[in-house]
Design a protein around this motif. Structure first.
Motif, mmCIF file in Angstrom:
data_model
loop_
_atom_site.group_PDB
_atom_site.id
_atom_site.type_symbol
_atom_site.label_atom_id
_atom_site.label_comp_id
_atom_site.label_asym_id
_atom_site.label_seq_id
_atom_site.Cartn_x
_atom_site.Cartn_y
_atom_site.Cartn_z
ATOM 1 N N GLN A 108 0.822 -1.201 0.000
ATOM 2 C CA GLN A 108 0.000 0.000 0.000
ATOM 3 C C GLN A 108 0.859 1.254 0.000
ATOM 4 O OE1 GLN A 108 -0.948 2.398 2.770
ATOM 5 N NE2 GLN A 108 -3.168 2.563 2.612
ATOM 6 N N ARG A 109 1.905 1.246 0.827
ATOM 7 C CA ARG A 109 2.781 2.404 0.907
ATOM 8 C C ARG A 109 3.498 2.639 -0.421
ATOM 9 N NH1 ARG A 109 8.358 3.022 2.403
ATOM 10 N NH2 ARG A 109 8.774 5.116 3.229
ATOM 11 N N ALA A 110 4.007 1.567 -1.024
ATOM 12 C CA ALA A 110 4.723 1.706 -2.298
ATOM 13 C C ALA A 110 3.790 2.222 -3.392
ATOM 14 C CB ALA A 110 5.336 0.373 -2.702
ATOM 15 N N ALA A 111 2.566 1.709 -3.433
ATOM 16 C CA ALA A 111 1.620 2.130 -4.464
ATOM 17 C C ALA A 111 1.239 3.596 -4.286
ATOM 18 C CB ALA A 111 0.374 1.245 -4.429
ATOM 19 N N TRP A 112 1.050 4.020 -3.030
ATOM 20 C CA TRP A 112 0.717 5.431 -2.778
ATOM 21 C C TRP A 112 1.880 6.343 -3.168
ATOM 22 C CZ3 TRP A 112 3.134 8.488 1.138
ATOM 23 C CH2 TRP A 112 2.665 9.802 1.181
ATOM 24 N N ARG A 113 3.094 5.981 -2.789
ATOM 25 C CA ARG A 113 4.256 6.812 -3.111
ATOM 26 C C ARG A 113 4.429 6.924 -4.630
ATOM 27 N NH1 ARG A 113 8.195 7.600 1.061
ATOM 28 N NH2 ARG A 113 9.852 7.578 -0.516
ATOM 29 N N ASP A 225 5.415 7.507 -14.787
ATOM 30 C CA ASP A 225 5.444 6.189 -14.148
ATOM 31 C C ASP A 225 6.862 5.610 -14.181
ATOM 32 O OD1 ASP A 225 3.886 3.811 -13.087
ATOM 33 O OD2 ASP A 225 4.784 2.894 -14.848
ATOM 34 N N ALA A 226 7.549 5.800 -15.293
ATOM 35 C CA ALA A 226 8.922 5.308 -15.401
ATOM 36 C C ALA A 226 9.841 6.051 -14.431
ATOM 37 C CB ALA A 226 9.423 5.475 -16.833
ATOM 38 N N VAL A 227 9.630 7.357 -14.283
ATOM 39 C CA VAL A 227 10.418 8.137 -13.332
ATOM 40 C C VAL A 227 10.167 7.645 -11.911
ATOM 41 C CG1 VAL A 227 10.706 10.428 -12.301
ATOM 42 C CG2 VAL A 227 10.558 10.192 -14.786
ATOM 43 N N ALA A 228 8.900 7.393 -11.571
ATOM 44 C CA ALA A 228 8.564 6.926 -10.223
ATOM 45 C C ALA A 228 9.201 5.577 -9.932
ATOM 46 C CB ALA A 228 7.040 6.841 -10.062
ATOM 47 N N PRO A 257 14.975 19.334 -10.824
ATOM 48 C CA PRO A 257 14.788 19.763 -9.430
ATOM 49 C C PRO A 257 13.506 19.223 -8.812
ATOM 50 C CG PRO A 257 14.394 21.590 -10.933
ATOM 51 C CD PRO A 257 14.973 20.478 -11.747
ATOM 52 N N VAL A 258 12.482 18.996 -9.634
ATOM 53 C CA VAL A 258 11.230 18.442 -9.133
ATOM 54 C C VAL A 258 11.434 17.008 -8.654
ATOM 55 C CG1 VAL A 258 8.856 17.831 -9.761
ATOM 56 C CG2 VAL A 258 9.866 19.933 -10.653
ATOM 57 N N VAL A 259 12.124 16.212 -9.471
ATOM 58 C CA VAL A 259 12.394 14.825 -9.103
ATOM 59 C C VAL A 259 13.311 14.769 -7.884
ATOM 60 C CG1 VAL A 259 13.454 12.668 -9.877
ATOM 61 C CG2 VAL A 259 12.001 13.988 -11.444
ATOM 62 N N ALA A 260 14.287 15.663 -7.822
ATOM 63 C CA ALA A 260 15.204 15.675 -6.684
ATOM 64 C C ALA A 260 14.476 15.960 -5.378
ATOM 65 C CB ALA A 260 16.295 16.722 -6.905
#
Length: 384
Positions: A108-113, A225-228, A257-260
């Protein structure tokens, strides 16, 4: 031992797939609602960070609009009104059953993140391509809603059986992977999700995207999705390399900077809410340098003029605009693109920068989860 595969199939056939609120957002909503004087902007921002609660907002909006929800959370909130939004938030904030542990909690935590990271990246990439950022956020947030539905189904069906405490976490992950698209589609159809979200659920795994079916948004969600997945350090799936190659150099630079900032954003939401009236200092270990915005930023109205926010942090906001702002002044700040998003800030420092003027503001209601709403367009720093 219960046959989980068969039971999920029967649950799907009955249309009973559900998505529970994430533990992190449920705790945040509970702390916010206990405060008494609830800011609706804060409620909207938290709801927008949780697939389960956002799904209920869309369902309520669909019920009032002929069976299909609007294509963004702000539009859905406008349709249902403040009273219904608070009802949904209170229901999401009610105590979670039991003490969730083991593979179900981890899934659940992984899917939410992943969902939240995808939403943030999708919004930023959509803005870079001239598309609706709110619609892209929604598609990113809900494109894998079936994973949360699958986790909820497995957890519910396995409750009280030996399967619930067994060590075979890998087995549950395979079940979730196998059923998440079907369950996601079931949830989307039952709750009246907009067409763009349905397309994101069905098509984001494919290498090719059919023209005319929200193609641009699906492309964005595939990349997000690939970035996540890369951020979570999980094995690459088919087509992810092509999704990342879809980025131009300018887009990759804008996303950097957003991904960081994503890990610190997710950690901040998962930390236990601070007691009322307590304003903690940011964690020294999570402080990040300020970044200069390379994108358009968030447009603001201050003192009757338009300014751009170029950096946001827990205790400060840096803006640039056409006129100087008086140091020490208390100003009303309105976010132009998001109607009704208003807060107050004090001008700490003002300076001239060529033909424009910069200023550091201290917001009085832009801390903690509120910063989340700015992640798609403004670099985030922790301290001055």
């Amino acid at each position: 031992m219960i046959d989980i595969e068969r039971a999920i199939g029967e649950l799907l056939a009955r249309g009973e797939a559900k998505v529970a609120p994430s533990d992190a957002i449920a705790r945040r909503l509970a702390a916010l609602l206990e405060g008494g004087d609830v800011g609706m902007g804060e409620v909207v921002r938290l709801v927008s960070a949780d697939p389960g609660t956002a799904s209920q907002v869309l369902a309520a909006a669909a019920a009032l609009g002929g069976g299909e929800a609007p294509a963004s959370i702000p539009l859905a909130v406008d349709r249902i009104g403040a009273a219904e939004l608070l009802r949904i938030a209170k229901e999401a904030a009610s105590p979670a059953p039991g003490d969730r542990r083991g593979p179900f909690a981890a899934f659940q935590r992984a899917a939410w993140r992943d969902a939240l990271a995808s939403a943030i990246v999708s919004r930023e990439l959509a803005l870079a391509r001239g598309l609706d950022g709110d619609e892209a956020w929604l598609c990113g947030l809900l494109h894998d809603v079936g994973r949360l539905a699958a986790v909820a189904a497995v957890e519910r069906l396995a409750a009280g059986t030996r399967a619930a405490s067994g060590p075979a976490g890998w087995r549950w992950e395979r079940v979730v992977d196998r059923w998440h698209v079907s369950l996601g589609a079931s949830v989307a159809n039952a709750l009246g999700f907009p067409r763009a979200v349905l397309d994101a659920i069905f098509l984001h795994h494919g290498v090719q995207v059919a023209a005319g079916r929200s193609a641009e948004l699906v492309r964005i969600v595939r990349t997000a999705d690939a970035v996540a997945r890369a951020l979570a350090d999980r094995p690459e799936e088919g087509g992810e390399g092509a999704a990342l190659e879809d980025l131009t150099e300018a887009e990759a630079e804008r996303l950097a900077p957003v991904v960081a900032a994503l890990p610190s954003t997710l950690r901040a939401l998962e930390r236990a809410p601070a007691p009322l009236g307590w304003d903690p200092e940011p964690d020294a270990g999570e402080a990040e340098p300020l970044h200069e915005s390379k994108g358009p930023g968030v447009r603001l109205r201050l003192a009757g003029r338009e300014y751009a926010a170029v950096n946001v942090g827990p205790h400060q906001l840096i803006v640039t605009g056409p006129a100087p702002l008086g140091e020490g002044a208390l100003l009303e700040v309105e976010q132009i693109e998001r109607r009704g998003s208003v807060f107050h800030a004090r001008v700490l420092l003002s300076w001239q920068d060529g033909e424009r003027f910069g200023a550091i503001l201290m917001p009085f209601s832009l801390s903690g989860p509120a910063v989340l709403d700015w992640q798609g367009a403004v670099p985030v720093g922790a301290t001055a």
